[in-house]
Structures are given as C-alpha cells and as structure tokens.
Motif scaffolding. Structure first.
Motif, mmCIF file in Angstrom:
data_model
loop_
_atom_site.group_PDB
_atom_site.id
_atom_site.type_symbol
_atom_site.label_atom_id
_atom_site.label_comp_id
_atom_site.label_asym_id
_atom_site.label_seq_id
_atom_site.Cartn_x
_atom_site.Cartn_y
_atom_site.Cartn_z
ATOM 1 N N SER A 51 -1.405 19.861 -2.340
ATOM 2 C CA SER A 51 -0.757 20.770 -1.386
ATOM 3 C C SER A 51 -0.166 22.024 -2.024
ATOM 4 O O SER A 51 0.448 22.834 -1.332
ATOM 5 C CB SER A 51 0.352 20.022 -0.637
ATOM 6 O OG SER A 51 1.367 19.599 -1.536
ATOM 7 N N GLU B 145 -8.844 20.572 1.954
ATOM 8 C CA GLU B 145 -9.396 19.392 2.621
ATOM 9 C C GLU B 145 -8.651 18.129 2.207
ATOM 10 O O GLU B 145 -8.309 17.287 3.041
ATOM 11 C CB GLU B 145 -10.883 19.275 2.290
ATOM 12 C CG GLU B 145 -11.604 18.195 3.071
ATOM 13 C CD GLU B 145 -13.093 18.187 2.760
ATOM 14 O OE1 GLU B 145 -13.441 17.947 1.583
ATOM 15 O OE2 GLU B 145 -13.895 18.437 3.677
ATOM 16 N N SER C 195 -5.631 17.922 0.977
ATOM 17 C CA SER C 195 -4.208 17.947 1.339
ATOM 18 C C SER C 195 -3.987 17.513 2.783
ATOM 19 O O SER C 195 -2.843 17.286 3.198
ATOM 20 C CB SER C 195 -3.634 19.346 1.128
ATOM 21 O OG SER C 195 -4.252 20.283 1.992
ATOM 22 N N GLN C 196 -5.080 17.428 3.546
ATOM 23 C CA GLN C 196 -5.053 16.964 4.938
ATOM 24 C C GLN C 196 -4.079 17.802 5.774
ATOM 25 O O GLN C 196 -4.270 19.003 5.915
ATOM 26 C CB GLN C 196 -4.732 15.468 4.968
ATOM 27 C CG GLN C 196 -5.761 14.617 4.236
ATOM 28 C CD GLN C 196 -5.440 13.147 4.239
ATOM 29 O OE1 GLN C 196 -4.654 12.651 5.043
ATOM 30 N NE2 GLN C 196 -6.058 12.410 3.321
ATOM 31 N N THR C 197 -3.033 17.199 6.304
ATOM 32 C CA THR C 197 -2.092 17.942 7.158
ATOM 33 C C THR C 197 -0.763 18.221 6.457
ATOM 34 O O THR C 197 0.197 18.647 7.093
ATOM 35 C CB THR C 197 -1.819 17.152 8.454
ATOM 36 O OG1 THR C 197 -1.266 15.872 8.121
ATOM 37 C CG2 THR C 197 -3.098 16.961 9.253
ATOM 38 N N THR C 198 -0.721 17.995 5.147
ATOM 39 C CA THR C 198 0.516 18.194 4.389
ATOM 40 C C THR C 198 0.903 19.673 4.370
ATOM 41 O O THR C 198 0.044 20.535 4.207
ATOM 42 C CB THR C 198 0.328 17.709 2.937
ATOM 43 O OG1 THR C 198 -0.126 16.359 2.955
ATOM 44 C CG2 THR C 198 1.635 17.803 2.163
ATOM 45 N N ASP D 200 -5.647 27.833 7.243
ATOM 46 C CA ASP D 200 -4.568 26.851 7.187
ATOM 47 C C ASP D 200 -3.200 27.511 7.071
ATOM 48 O O ASP D 200 -2.227 26.855 6.681
ATOM 49 C CB ASP D 200 -4.787 25.896 6.011
ATOM 50 C CG ASP D 200 -5.781 24.794 6.337
ATOM 51 O OD1 ASP D 200 -5.407 23.882 7.088
ATOM 52 O OD2 ASP D 200 -6.933 24.860 5.866
ATOM 53 N N ARG E 243 0.000 25.898 8.182
ATOM 54 C CA ARG E 243 0.577 24.824 7.365
ATOM 55 C C ARG E 243 1.431 25.353 6.217
ATOM 56 O O ARG E 243 2.085 24.569 5.524
ATOM 57 C CB ARG E 243 -0.531 23.943 6.781
ATOM 58 C CG ARG E 243 -1.153 22.983 7.755
ATOM 59 C CD ARG E 243 -1.781 21.815 7.012
ATOM 60 N NE ARG E 243 -3.029 22.141 6.354
ATOM 61 C CZ ARG E 243 -3.414 21.629 5.187
ATOM 62 N NH1 ARG E 243 -2.619 20.814 4.523
ATOM 63 N NH2 ARG E 243 -4.578 21.953 4.662
ATOM 64 N N LYS F 84 5.343 27.671 10.270
ATOM 65 C CA LYS F 84 6.079 26.643 9.529
ATOM 66 C C LYS F 84 6.677 27.162 8.226
ATOM 67 O O LYS F 84 7.274 26.387 7.476
ATOM 68 C CB LYS F 84 5.170 25.448 9.241
ATOM 69 C CG LYS F 84 4.767 24.681 10.497
ATOM 70 C CD LYS F 84 4.014 23.408 10.153
ATOM 71 C CE LYS F 84 3.675 22.622 11.421
ATOM 72 N NZ LYS F 84 2.940 21.368 11.114
#
Length: 228
Positions: A9, A32, A34-37, A66, A69, A96
C-alpha cells in the motif's frame, strides 16, 4: 506474508524524461495486491515535464484510477495535479486524503490556485525552504488540525486561517525571522495545544524564536524545542 495488502500500500513514483520510468506494470501489481487498503503515495513531478506526458504515462493512469484510496500524498516538485482549473486535470477529488505533504515546489505554490476537493484533509506539511505559501485560495484551512512548516511563511496569518489547529510544527531559520511581520501582531488561538520548534545552532535563533512567540498566544499543554 506477501499476501498482506498493507505491504503493497506504499508507492513511490518519480516521473522523469525516460519514458520507461516509472514502470507502469510494477505500479499496477502494487495496486492490485493492495486490494482496498488506503494508499500512501510518494510522487515526484518535475515542472519541466509536460503534463501530457505525465497524464498519458501508464503508471500515472494506474495511480489516478485509485486516487479515491489515497490516504497520504507526498508531492515533490510541481503540485499541478491538485489544480481544480488545470486544463489537463486528471484527479477530480481526493475523498480519503488525510495528509498532504508538499516539498520543494518548483513552480507555483498549492495555495495560488483553486484546489480539488479534499474533504478529509487534516494534516498539511510544507517544506519549501526558500519560498512561502500564499493564502488567497479555497484551500481547506479550516479542516486542518495539524500543520508543519519549513520555509519563509507568514506563520501568524496561516495560524489565523486554521481555527481548528491543534498542533503546529515549525523549522526555524534566520530567513524566517526576516519574513515574519515587523509590526506588532498577536494571534490568539483557542484550540492549539502543541507547538514544536526545530532549529539549528545559530546566534540569531533566540531572536527569531522570541519574535515568533510574541506573535502567538494559545493555551498550550506542551512546548518542545528540539535542536537539529
């Protein structure tokens, strides 16, 4: 262990003249995995590099997809991607983002133009040793609870813009002392609790520190003067 999204991340990207750098595929892998972190992004954008080249770069395109995020952004160089009115604006908002760090800005300062929405921004770090940030803008000063400054900034004016500021960190220099207003001014701040001062050993530092402290009045709980 490598399947932990947090390990992927933090991204550090430096754009330059070489078209193969940074590697867009590597950035894509990090995003990819790090997904949704929430992401911590370190980005270097030289002002000499045309916006068109940056925006079309695969690594930049992957990053901005992204952007919702991004939790922290450390921006070194040109802050153009934060411009709301930039003709090639790529980032619509940073919903965020909590921490924004601006370092060694080469062209205009972030507060010289209308910035994109950053509704959760609460900490600002500005490291521009020979420059100062302007204050006439839509920058979300009232959201800030923490600010750290290194440069020739008008500290009293900036503090006055931040009614919710709790923590202020300053790196003192002889040049900062010269940049502070000479006319008597006292800023009374009701919420600030911590003032941290960093300075090198310099015979002028006591005068600079006194000049600054004479301008600020707040109910601090802790006062720190570490020496660099």
């Amino acid at each position: 262990m490598l399947d932990n999204p947090t390990l992927w991340s933090i991204l550090s990207v430096a754009f330059g003249a070489a078209p193969q750098k940074p590697n867009g595929r590597v950035i894509h892998i990090f995003l990819e995995r790090s997904q949704t972190t929430p992401l911590i992004v370190h980005m270097r954008l030289p002002s000499t590099l045309p916006s068109r080249k940056i925006i079309r770069h695969p690594a930049f395109q992957a990053l901005i997809r992204d952007a919702p995020r991004w939790k922290m952004l450390r921006l070194i160089g040109d802050p153009r991607i934060l411009r709301k009115d930039h003709p090639m604006r790529a980032v619509e908002s940073l919903p965020k983002l909590e921490v924004l760090s601006l370092e060694n800005m080469e062209s205009e300062t972030v507060t010289d133009f209308q910035v994109i929405p950053m509704p959760n921004l609460c900490r600002l770090i500005v490291i521009t040793p020979r420059e100062r940030i302007a204050v006439q803008s839509n920058f979300p000063w009232t959201q800030l609870t923490s600010m750290r400054l290194h440069g020739l900034h008008n500290v009293p004016s900036l503090v006055q813009l931040c009614p919710n500021l709790i923590e202020l960190g300053l790196i003192l220099s002889s040049e900062l002392g010269e940049a502070l207003p000479n006319h008597p001014v006292v800023i009374r701040h009701k919420r600030m609790r911590l003032l941290s001062l960093w300075f090198v050993k310099d015979p002028n530092m006591p005068k600079v520190k006194k000049k600054l402290l004479d301008m600020l009045e707040f109910p601090f709980d802790y006062f720190c003067c570490p020496v660099l």
